[in-house]
Design a protein around this motif. Structure first.
Motif, PDB file in Angstrom:
ATOM      1  N   VAL A 242       0.825  -1.210   0.000  1.00  0.00           N
ATOM      2  CA  VAL A 242       0.000   0.000   0.000  1.00  0.00           C
ATOM      3  C   VAL A 242       0.851   1.249   0.000  1.00  0.00           C
ATOM      4  CG1 VAL A 242      -1.867   1.214   1.177  1.00  0.00           C
ATOM      5  CG2 VAL A 242      -1.787  -1.276   1.252  1.00  0.00           C
ATOM      6  N   ARG A 243       1.816   1.318   0.924  1.00  0.00           N
ATOM      7  CA  ARG A 243       2.617   2.536   1.022  1.00  0.00           C
ATOM      8  C   ARG A 243       3.912   2.228   1.775  1.00  0.00           C
ATOM      9  NH1 ARG A 243      -0.319   8.023   2.726  1.00  0.00           N
ATOM     10  NH2 ARG A 243      -1.370   7.480   0.764  1.00  0.00           N
ATOM     11  N   LYS A 244       4.964   2.910   1.353  1.00  0.00           N
ATOM     12  CA  LYS A 244       6.246   2.785   2.039  1.00  0.00           C
ATOM     13  C   LYS A 244       6.526   4.067   2.803  1.00  0.00           C
ATOM     14  CE  LYS A 244       8.396  -0.493  -1.149  1.00  0.00           C
ATOM     15  NZ  LYS A 244       9.571  -0.791  -2.013  1.00  0.00           N
ATOM     16  N   TYR A 245       6.713   3.925   4.113  1.00  0.00           N
ATOM     17  CA  TYR A 245       7.074   5.043   4.969  1.00  0.00           C
ATOM     18  C   TYR A 245       8.547   4.926   5.339  1.00  0.00           C
ATOM     19  CZ  TYR A 245       2.000   5.491   5.461  1.00  0.00           C
ATOM     20  OH  TYR A 245       0.663   5.643   5.207  1.00  0.00           O
ATOM     21  N   ASN A 246       9.056   5.941   5.974  1.00  0.00           N
ATOM     22  CA  ASN A 246      10.467   5.900   6.376  1.00  0.00           C
ATOM     23  C   ASN A 246      10.739   4.796   7.387  1.00  0.00           C
ATOM     24  OD1 ASN A 246      10.992   8.001   4.706  1.00  0.00           O
ATOM     25  ND2 ASN A 246      11.388   9.532   6.296  1.00  0.00           N
ATOM     26  N   ASN A 247       9.778   4.585   8.292  1.00  0.00           N
ATOM     27  CA  ASN A 247      10.002   3.641   9.390  1.00  0.00           C
ATOM     28  C   ASN A 247       9.448   2.241   9.128  1.00  0.00           C
ATOM     29  OD1 ASN A 247      11.258   5.625  10.996  1.00  0.00           O
ATOM     30  ND2 ASN A 247       9.271   6.403  11.659  1.00  0.00           N
TER      31      ASN A 247
ATOM     32  N   ALA B 171       5.784  -7.137  11.943  1.00  0.00           N
ATOM     33  CA  ALA B 171       6.806  -8.165  11.729  1.00  0.00           C
ATOM     34  C   ALA B 171       8.000  -7.571  10.988  1.00  0.00           C
ATOM     35  CB  ALA B 171       6.225  -9.330  10.922  1.00  0.00           C
ATOM     36  N   HIS B 172       9.192  -7.787  11.528  1.00  0.00           N
ATOM     37  CA  HIS B 172      10.451  -7.379  10.886  1.00  0.00           C
ATOM     38  C   HIS B 172      10.447  -5.882  10.544  1.00  0.00           C
ATOM     39  CE1 HIS B 172      10.560 -11.695  10.628  1.00  0.00           C
ATOM     40  NE2 HIS B 172       9.629 -11.721   9.680  1.00  0.00           N
ATOM     41  N   GLY B 173       9.803  -5.088  11.393  1.00  0.00           N
ATOM     42  CA  GLY B 173       9.773  -3.649  11.184  1.00  0.00           C
ATOM     43  C   GLY B 173       8.716  -3.174  10.216  1.00  0.00           C
ATOM     44  N   ASP B 174       7.936  -4.080   9.652  1.00  0.00           N
ATOM     45  CA  ASP B 174       6.882  -3.712   8.701  1.00  0.00           C
ATOM     46  C   ASP B 174       5.505  -3.994   9.288  1.00  0.00           C
ATOM     47  OD1 ASP B 174       8.632  -2.856   6.714  1.00  0.00           O
ATOM     48  OD2 ASP B 174       8.912  -4.891   5.943  1.00  0.00           O
ATOM     49  N   LEU B 175       4.500  -3.516   8.568  1.00  0.00           N
ATOM     50  CA  LEU B 175       3.112  -3.670   9.003  1.00  0.00           C
ATOM     51  C   LEU B 175       2.341  -4.473   7.967  1.00  0.00           C
ATOM     52  CD1 LEU B 175       0.615  -2.907  10.780  1.00  0.00           C
ATOM     53  CD2 LEU B 175       0.414  -0.850   9.368  1.00  0.00           C
ATOM     54  N   TYR B 176       1.560  -5.459   8.452  1.00  0.00           N
ATOM     55  CA  TYR B 176       0.708  -6.270   7.580  1.00  0.00           C
ATOM     56  C   TYR B 176      -0.715  -6.223   8.131  1.00  0.00           C
ATOM     57  CZ  TYR B 176       5.136  -8.297   5.936  1.00  0.00           C
ATOM     58  OH  TYR B 176       6.401  -8.484   5.427  1.00  0.00           O
TER      59      TYR B 176
ATOM     60  N   LEU C  89      -7.746   3.156   7.196  1.00  0.00           N
ATOM     61  CA  LEU C  89      -6.401   3.351   7.720  1.00  0.00           C
ATOM     62  C   LEU C  89      -5.630   4.401   6.922  1.00  0.00           C
ATOM     63  CD1 LEU C  89      -5.376  -0.349   8.455  1.00  0.00           C
ATOM     64  CD2 LEU C  89      -5.925   1.423  10.119  1.00  0.00           C
ATOM     65  N   LEU C  90      -5.920   4.488   5.632  1.00  0.00           N
ATOM     66  CA  LEU C  90      -5.246   5.484   4.811  1.00  0.00           C
ATOM     67  C   LEU C  90      -5.729   6.890   5.119  1.00  0.00           C
ATOM     68  CD1 LEU C  90      -5.023   3.823   1.275  1.00  0.00           C
ATOM     69  CD2 LEU C  90      -3.112   4.654   2.659  1.00  0.00           C
ATOM     70  N   ASP C  91      -6.995   7.018   5.433  1.00  0.00           N
ATOM     71  CA  ASP C  91      -7.561   8.358   5.641  1.00  0.00           C
ATOM     72  C   ASP C  91      -8.435   8.370   6.892  1.00  0.00           C
ATOM     73  OD1 ASP C  91      -8.230  10.990   5.262  1.00  0.00           O
ATOM     74  OD2 ASP C  91      -9.885  10.534   3.883  1.00  0.00           O
ATOM     75  N   PRO C  92      -7.840   8.240   8.064  1.00  0.00           N
ATOM     76  CA  PRO C  92      -8.647   8.226   9.293  1.00  0.00           C
ATOM     77  C   PRO C  92      -9.201   9.611   9.611  1.00  0.00           C
ATOM     78  CG  PRO C  92      -6.331   8.226   9.846  1.00  0.00           C
ATOM     79  CD  PRO C  92      -6.414   8.163   8.341  1.00  0.00           C
TER      80      PRO C  92
ATOM     81  N   SER D 123       5.279   6.034  13.192  1.00  0.00           N
ATOM     82  CA  SER D 123       5.627   4.629  13.428  1.00  0.00           C
ATOM     83  C   SER D 123       4.448   3.740  13.058  1.00  0.00           C
ATOM     84  CB  SER D 123       5.999   4.418  14.897  1.00  0.00           C
ATOM     85  OG  SER D 123       4.855   4.598  15.727  1.00  0.00           O
ATOM     86  N   ALA D 124       4.714   2.459  12.935  1.00  0.00           N
ATOM     87  CA  ALA D 124       3.659   1.516  12.557  1.00  0.00           C
ATOM     88  C   ALA D 124       2.557   1.471  13.616  1.00  0.00           C
ATOM     89  CB  ALA D 124       4.251   0.125  12.344  1.00  0.00           C
ATOM     90  N   ILE D 125       2.941   1.516  14.899  1.00  0.00           N
ATOM     91  CA  ILE D 125       1.950   1.445  15.980  1.00  0.00           C
ATOM     92  C   ILE D 125       1.057   2.679  15.975  1.00  0.00           C
ATOM     93  CG2 ILE D 125       1.680   1.510  18.486  1.00  0.00           C
ATOM     94  CD1 ILE D 125       4.040  -0.359  18.732  1.00  0.00           C
ATOM     95  N   ASP D 126       1.657   3.870  15.810  1.00  0.00           N
ATOM     96  CA  ASP D 126       0.844   5.076  15.812  1.00  0.00           C
ATOM     97  C   ASP D 126      -0.050   5.134  14.578  1.00  0.00           C
ATOM     98  OD1 ASP D 126       0.164   7.480  17.202  1.00  0.00           O
ATOM     99  OD2 ASP D 126       1.157   8.607  15.611  1.00  0.00           O
ATOM    100  N   PHE D 127       0.457   4.657  13.453  1.00  0.00           N
ATOM    101  CA  PHE D 127      -0.351   4.594  12.239  1.00  0.00           C
ATOM    102  C   PHE D 127      -1.581   3.720  12.463  1.00  0.00           C
ATOM    103  CE2 PHE D 127      -1.465   2.401   8.306  1.00  0.00           C
ATOM    104  CZ  PHE D 127      -1.696   3.460   7.443  1.00  0.00           C
TER     105      PHE D 127
END
Length: 307
Positions: free
Chosen positions: A5-10, A83-88, A102-105, A118-122
């Motif tokens: 879907v999207r690549k972020y820095n983290n 997992a491994h620093g990424d989000l699924y 999730l893209l436009d909350p 971060s993935a958790i805050d996202f």
């Protein structure tokens, strides 16, 4: 289908919808995910919980969200895997809308910019919007219940109204159970990750927990009112049934009189009054009607005709 879907820095966000066998093989071989955690994430009947595999660096959140069908609204689990620093994220057809949410909350939370989030805050900012849908659904259930309730004293009660009320009860039970489980899971999530996330991220987790608690309170109140309306319907139905049985009992008592009178005169017993009279038939009818009137009067004075 696996979608980047999207690549972020983290982190990088992958969305998996309606997992196939080929998708499973790709996730295992290319993304180094374990079959066990994938099975938990896509299970239609998986319980709401947190699942960890420290050796594989996998943390799975299973949470219930609203699932929309043509005729009813229920809840279904989705999988959110760190997992491994990424989000699924894992969904099915009825819950695939979570990607857009999730893209436009659209909520009151301030999300970090894409370079710092971060993935958790996202996930938490998106979950806030997903949990607000519970509030909207409970409000819709209350609206439908009020429509049924207004018909309580105005129209004749029908099976359709009772079925509609039962359907609302069923939907509310699903929502209550899901919210209670989500609340427990979010408490566990906060406890497990509070030392690994920033203070503002903990606040976002708390915001989601507060929203779930509010929706849970609304659902409990909605169920209490629905149960009260259902009990009122049941009491009115029982009252109508009692009245029907009372009327039938009165009819059976009154209609017993002609049987008794005709039975006496049908035995050809000598010396019965007017038995040998030419107008005996009409006289017996008058006697029958007179006795029926007396019985009806006695029953009326006894309160049998009062509803």
């Amino acid at each position: 289908m696996i979608e980047t879907v999207r690549k972020y820095n983290n982190f990088t966000w992958y969305h998996v919808s309606n997992l196939t066998t080929e998708d499973n093989q790709i996730l295992v071989s290319e993304h180094q995910l374990t079959n066990e955690i994938i099975g938990y994430a896509v299970d239609h009947n998986e319980a709401v919980r947190m699942e960890y595999d420290n050796e594989a660096d996998e943390s799975l959140m299973v949470i219930d969200v609203i699932s929309y069908h043509e005729s009813t609204v229920e809840t279904r689990p989705i999988g959110i895997l760190f997992a491994h620093g990424d989000l699924y994220t894992f969904s099915h057809s009825v819950t695939d809308y979570i990607q857009a949410v999730l893209l436009d909350p659209k909520n009151r939370q301030k999300r970090e910019n894409d370079n710092e989030i971060s993935a958790i805050d996202f996930v938490m900012t998106g979950l806030y919007s997903l949990m607000t849908r519970y509030v909207a659904q409970v409000s819709e259930i209350n609206r439908k219940r009020r429509v049924i309730q207004t018909q309580l004293g105005r129209h004749k009660r029908t099976t359709k109204q009772m079925n509609d009320l039962l359907r609302l009860q069923t939907q509310t039970i699903y929502i209550q159970n899901s919210l209670a489980n989500n609340h427990v899971m979010l408490d566990a999530f906060k406890q497990d990750f509070k030392t690994e996330v920033a203070h503002f991220e903990v606040e976002h987790i708390d915001d989601v927990r507060v929203e779930v608690g509010q929706a849970e309170h609304m659902a409990d109140l909605a169920m209490a009112v629905i149960n009260s309306v259902s009990d009122a319907y049941g009491n009115l139905s029982n009252r109508d049934l009692n009245w029907t049985m009372k009327v039938l009992t009165v009819y059976s008592i009154v209609l017993t009189v002609p049987t008794i009178v005709s039975g006496f005169y049908g035995e050809n017993v000598k010396w019965l009054p007017f038995a040998t009279s030419q107008d005996g038939w009409w006289i017996s009818i008058v006697i029958t009607l007179l006795l029926m009137a007396i019985v009806s009067l006695v029953l009326a004075l006894s309160g049998f005709f009062r509803r």
